[in-house]
Design an enzyme around this catalytic site. Structure first.
Site, PDB file in Angstrom:
ATOM      1  N   HIS A 176     -19.068  -7.987  86.527  1.00  0.00           N
ATOM      2  CA  HIS A 176     -19.967  -6.872  86.827  1.00  0.00           C
ATOM      3  C   HIS A 176     -19.463  -5.638  86.072  1.00  0.00           C
ATOM      4  O   HIS A 176     -18.462  -5.730  85.325  1.00  0.00           O
ATOM      5  CB  HIS A 176     -20.015  -6.636  88.348  1.00  0.00           C
ATOM      6  CG  HIS A 176     -18.657  -6.544  88.985  1.00  0.00           C
ATOM      7  ND1 HIS A 176     -17.777  -5.512  88.720  1.00  0.00           N
ATOM      8  CD2 HIS A 176     -18.001  -7.374  89.834  1.00  0.00           C
ATOM      9  CE1 HIS A 176     -16.671  -5.697  89.410  1.00  0.00           C
ATOM     10  NE2 HIS A 176     -16.769  -6.826  90.088  1.00  0.00           N
ATOM     11  N   SER A 179     -18.060  -5.510  93.304  1.00  0.00           N
ATOM     12  CA  SER A 179     -17.155  -6.618  93.572  1.00  0.00           C
ATOM     13  C   SER A 179     -17.911  -7.922  93.375  1.00  0.00           C
ATOM     14  O   SER A 179     -19.107  -8.006  93.715  1.00  0.00           O
ATOM     15  CB  SER A 179     -16.655  -6.538  95.023  1.00  0.00           C
ATOM     16  OG  SER A 179     -16.052  -7.765  95.399  1.00  0.00           O
ATOM     17  N   MET A 183     -11.372 -12.983  87.347  1.00  0.00           N
ATOM     18  CA  MET A 183     -11.744 -14.280  87.920  1.00  0.00           C
ATOM     19  C   MET A 183     -13.226 -14.567  87.665  1.00  0.00           C
ATOM     20  O   MET A 183     -13.819 -15.444  88.300  1.00  0.00           O
ATOM     21  CB  MET A 183     -11.449 -14.309  89.413  1.00  0.00           C
ATOM     22  CG  MET A 183      -9.953 -14.135  89.703  1.00  0.00           C
ATOM     23  SD  MET A 183      -9.437 -14.831  91.255  1.00  0.00           S
ATOM     24  CE  MET A 183     -10.429 -13.905  92.399  1.00  0.00           C
ATOM     25  N   GLY A 184     -13.824 -13.820  86.729  1.00  0.00           N
ATOM     26  CA  GLY A 184     -15.207 -14.089  86.369  1.00  0.00           C
ATOM     27  C   GLY A 184     -16.220 -13.530  87.351  1.00  0.00           C
ATOM     28  O   GLY A 184     -15.897 -12.709  88.202  1.00  0.00           O
ATOM     29  N   HIS A 218     -15.648  -4.896  85.889  1.00  0.00           N
ATOM     30  CA  HIS A 218     -14.903  -5.646  84.867  1.00  0.00           C
ATOM     31  C   HIS A 218     -15.194  -5.087  83.467  1.00  0.00           C
ATOM     32  O   HIS A 218     -14.295  -4.951  82.646  1.00  0.00           O
ATOM     33  CB  HIS A 218     -15.323  -7.125  84.888  1.00  0.00           C
ATOM     34  CG  HIS A 218     -15.055  -7.840  86.176  1.00  0.00           C
ATOM     35  ND1 HIS A 218     -16.051  -8.259  87.018  1.00  0.00           N
ATOM     36  CD2 HIS A 218     -13.892  -8.231  86.764  1.00  0.00           C
ATOM     37  CE1 HIS A 218     -15.530  -8.881  88.064  1.00  0.00           C
ATOM     38  NE2 HIS A 218     -14.218  -8.876  87.939  1.00  0.00           N
ATOM     39  N   LYS A 234      -9.595  -0.472  92.007  1.00  0.00           N
ATOM     40  CA  LYS A 234     -10.254  -1.049  93.186  1.00  0.00           C
ATOM     41  C   LYS A 234      -9.278  -1.919  93.972  1.00  0.00           C
ATOM     42  O   LYS A 234      -9.296  -1.945  95.192  1.00  0.00           O
ATOM     43  CB  LYS A 234     -11.451  -1.879  92.717  1.00  0.00           C
ATOM     44  CG  LYS A 234     -11.854  -2.969  93.655  1.00  0.00           C
ATOM     45  CD  LYS A 234     -13.241  -2.818  94.136  1.00  0.00           C
ATOM     46  CE  LYS A 234     -13.573  -3.834  95.179  1.00  0.00           C
ATOM     47  NZ  LYS A 234     -13.023  -5.159  94.883  1.00  0.00           N
ATOM     48  N   ASP A 235      -8.420  -2.668  93.234  1.00  0.00           N
ATOM     49  CA  ASP A 235      -7.398  -3.494  93.888  1.00  0.00           C
ATOM     50  C   ASP A 235      -6.068  -2.746  93.788  1.00  0.00           C
ATOM     51  O   ASP A 235      -5.193  -3.084  92.987  1.00  0.00           O
ATOM     52  CB  ASP A 235      -7.331  -4.860  93.199  1.00  0.00           C
ATOM     53  CG  ASP A 235      -8.660  -5.585  93.312  1.00  0.00           C
ATOM     54  OD1 ASP A 235      -8.931  -6.186  94.354  1.00  0.00           O
ATOM     55  OD2 ASP A 235      -9.465  -5.501  92.357  1.00  0.00           O
ATOM     56  N   GLN A 261      -2.703  -4.549  94.410  1.00  0.00           N
ATOM     57  CA  GLN A 261      -2.449  -5.453  93.279  1.00  0.00           C
ATOM     58  C   GLN A 261      -1.914  -4.668  92.083  1.00  0.00           C
ATOM     59  O   GLN A 261      -0.939  -5.058  91.440  1.00  0.00           O
ATOM     60  CB  GLN A 261      -3.747  -6.175  92.907  1.00  0.00           C
ATOM     61  CG  GLN A 261      -3.698  -6.899  91.576  1.00  0.00           C
ATOM     62  CD  GLN A 261      -4.963  -7.695  91.325  1.00  0.00           C
ATOM     63  OE1 GLN A 261      -5.168  -8.739  91.926  1.00  0.00           O
ATOM     64  NE2 GLN A 261      -5.834  -7.205  90.447  1.00  0.00           N
TER      65      GLN A 261
HETATM   66  P1  AMP Z   1     -11.295  -9.916  89.824  1.00  0.00           P
HETATM   67  O1  AMP Z   1     -12.204 -10.664  88.915  1.00  0.00           O
HETATM   68  O2  AMP Z   1     -11.889  -9.561  91.135  1.00  0.00           O
HETATM   69  O3  AMP Z   1      -9.931 -10.560  89.937  1.00  0.00           O
HETATM   70  O4  AMP Z   1     -11.023  -8.518  89.117  1.00  0.00           O
HETATM   71  C1  AMP Z   1     -10.521  -8.449  87.808  1.00  0.00           C
HETATM   72  C2  AMP Z   1     -10.142  -7.023  87.505  1.00  0.00           C
HETATM   73  O5  AMP Z   1     -11.293  -6.182  87.612  1.00  0.00           O
HETATM   74  C3  AMP Z   1      -9.092  -6.461  88.471  1.00  0.00           C
HETATM   75  O6  AMP Z   1      -8.171  -5.677  87.752  1.00  0.00           O
HETATM   76  C4  AMP Z   1      -9.928  -5.615  89.399  1.00  0.00           C
HETATM   77  O7  AMP Z   1      -9.214  -4.549  89.995  1.00  0.00           O
HETATM   78  C5  AMP Z   1     -10.990  -5.084  88.445  1.00  0.00           C
HETATM   79  N1  AMP Z   1     -12.165  -4.645  89.192  1.00  0.00           N
HETATM   80  C6  AMP Z   1     -12.893  -5.375  90.083  1.00  0.00           C
HETATM   81  N2  AMP Z   1     -13.879  -4.610  90.628  1.00  0.00           N
HETATM   82  C7  AMP Z   1     -13.759  -3.380  90.062  1.00  0.00           C
HETATM   83  C8  AMP Z   1     -14.460  -2.159  90.218  1.00  0.00           C
HETATM   84  N3  AMP Z   1     -15.487  -2.032  91.059  1.00  0.00           N
HETATM   85  N4  AMP Z   1     -14.068  -1.094  89.483  1.00  0.00           N
HETATM   86  C9  AMP Z   1     -13.015  -1.196  88.629  1.00  0.00           C
HETATM   87  N5  AMP Z   1     -12.307  -2.322  88.443  1.00  0.00           N
HETATM   88  C10 AMP Z   1     -12.668  -3.401  89.144  1.00  0.00           C
END
Ligand code: AMP
Length: 282
Positions: A34, A186, A30-31, A37, A150-151, A154
């Site tokens: 960090h 995050s 979702m952009g 990602h 982390k999720d 999901q």
């Molecule tokens: P999001 O942008 O929050 O939807 O996350 C996109 C992807 O990045 C998802 O698969 C998350 O689980 C992964 N992600 C987010 N934060 C972390 C993290 N700290 N370590 C590893 N993967 C992450």
């Protein structure tokens, strides 16, 4: 690195790659990227010939009173991070490209899995996640898709959906990336002020404490959870949504730690809801 906004554009690019025999990795995000990602992008680059990162703040996974509008966005910065980490394509459709006006088809897991943990306070969340991930899989047709541990809920739900619906894609789980002081990276950490950022360390402290209790041989989940909850409750700015031990596949609550067990938490620091977890296999 190419920036593509249309479904047709992605499809023709992937078709071209596939005729050349290239394998394709997809990193859905979702952009507001960090290092968490970027670790997924790096894994995709290691395991696949080409990497597509999607950036799409998916409205259908946010409830009516959640932070869809406020969700942090910085497309320019995201693109420069992705480019410097050798991503081949950024797929950034707008809402109308993904959800036509008469959109009416959703993907849902009917077991209790999406109702546990985060599902208790976010009842539409996982339906939105399953729907958008299905759409991304159908649009991109990746060989592998990369998701963060982390999720954890999901990840378990997507693995289940992929198995149940016979998606021809390998789901690759990537470990949690943390800041040096332990806080899991995050996009929502951007909401925290300095005091809250410090307070947020109770999540990782609680996770590390729980993990070491299990590593030392504790097999009663309630004892581990009590120690974890104590740490979080010692922080006045922290409000627990849930701290639970669940079966790593079904997400149903467990009392004895055996097989694959997920210890997961959602904790509000001020109005920011943060997640952390650890998984043990005993
Ligand atoms: P999001 O942008 O929050 O939807 O996350 C996109 C992807 O990045 C998802 O698969 C998350 O689980 C992964 N992600 C987010 N934060 C972390 C993290 N700290 N370590 C590893 N993967 C992450």
């Amino acid at each position: 690195m190419e920036i593509i906004t249309t479904i047709d554009g992605i499809r023709s690019k992937v078709r071209e790659w596939k005729t050349k025999g290239f394998s394709v990795g997809l990193v859905p995000t979702m952009g507001y990227l960090h290092e968490g990602h970027i670790s997924l992008v790096n894994q995709s680059n290691i395991q696949c010939d080409r990497t597509i990162t999607s950036i799409f703040v998916n409205p259908s996974q946010f409830g009516p009173n959640e932070d869809f509008d406020a969700y942090p966005r910085d497309f320019k910065r995201d693109c420069s991070l992705l480019e410097s980490n050798n991503c081949d394509i950024v797929f950034c459709p707008d809402n109308s490209e993904m959800y036509t006006k008469d959109f009416a088809t959703y993907v849902n897991i009917t077991s209790d899995m999406p109702k546990q943990l985060c599902g208790k306070s976010r009842p539409v969340h996982f339906q939105g996640v399953c729907t958008v991930v299905t759409k991304l899989f159908n649009i991109v047709g990746p060989d592998k898709a990369f998701f963060g541990e982390k999720d954890a809920q999901q990840l378990a739900i997507i693995k289940k959906m992929v198995a149940d619906l016979n998606f021809d894609v390998e789901v690759v789980a990537c470990p949690i990336v943390r800041d040096v002081d332990g806080l899991a990276k995050s996009s929502r950490n951007a909401y925290l002020n300095a005091k809250q950022r410090q307070a947020a360390l109770v999540l990782s402290r609680s996770v590390f404490c729980g993990k070491s209790l299990v590593d030392e041989g504790e097999r009663d989940a309630d004892i581990v959870l009590a120690a974890m909850i104590d740490i979080i409750n010692s922080e006045p700015l922290a409000n627990i949504d849930y701290v639970e031990a669940v079966d790593g596949l079904t997400m149903s609550k467990v009392r004895d730690i055996s097989g694959l067990t997920l210890f997961a938490m959602a904790v509000n620091i001020g109005s920011t809801r943060l997640l952390d977890n650890f998984v043990v296999e005993v």
